[in-house]
Design an enzyme around this catalytic site. Sequence first.
Site: not given
Length: 297
Positions: A54, A98, A121
């Site tokens: 990422k 994460q 997200d």
Amino acid sequence: MTARIIDGTAAAEALRNRVAEAAAALSARYGAAPGLAVVLVGENPASQVYVRSKIKHTAAAGLRSVEHLLPMETSEADLLALVAQLNADPEIDGILVQLPLPVQIDADKVIAAIDPAKDVDGFHPVNAGKLATGTGGLVPCTPLGSLKLIKSVRETLAGLDAVVIGRSNIVGKPMAALLLAESCTVTIAHSRTKDVEAVCRRADILVAAVGRPEMVRGDWIKPGAIVIDVGINRVDAPEKGPGKTRLVGDVAFAEAAEVAGWITPVPGGVGPMTIACLLANTVTAACARRGWTAPEL
Ligand code: NDP
């Protein structure tokens, strides 16, 4: 083989290029590139790989990335304090924490603490609610990328029968909401579904997001269907040598490709699109925060 391959690697590259153009335009206009904060708690090897990838793609697209690597024993209070700090930081447009998080931290609490405007997200209940009600918001990256792949081979989905296997908040439910918004007739299958094979055989669009290696067999697929394999499963590969492994999806690819019209491979399908959509969401969030009309990505 009847199916044509949907090339997620190429689609992701094209999307990253569009993101880079939009990021350059934002930088030129506002003097700063959109900023993404990536928070990783602990040393989960898979998470470390995702986070590295990422960060690499964020920088390559001309976005700013700020990493926060925290030790495994980080307390929930300390993580919530970091999230509050990132929420308040005007240079940060997107925040990604994460998952999974260590056991002492309640992931739902952390997700709910992220400013929904920075929730790239798309997991915050406000964004989930906006998706369910069709009122905008940031959309989870994996289903967003999957929809882009479907639309790359068929522009109009209205009236098609879509089956999503899996009902997680991260993939299955938002995927179903996106397909419903495209006016598909949507069925969500899960572990309690009766005769899942028969349900799948109705699908013009079949999305498998289960986490069971090669569960979907060739004879579950309607001839000509669009098959999107979200699953990422590591299995033993003795043919490659002792102790070797390989990645497979939730769909038995070789069999399915004999029946489907279009199919995504694993790897090289949905996976690359997920990261590209994270970058796209960061640009979308940055545009919204600056009151700038987001470009079509
Ligand atoms: P979850 O484990 O959260 O959800 C799995 C879903 O599959 C559940 O809804 C479960 O049903 C359902 N399920 C389990 N067994 C069966 C069965 N026998 N028949 C029908 N349904 C079943 O997984 P995620 O949604 O997080 O991820 C799914 C897969 O996608 C995983 O392989 C994951 O690695 C992959 N993934 C890939 C990404 C990418 O970038 N390509 C990103 C995110 C995930 P129930 O709810 O009843 O338990």
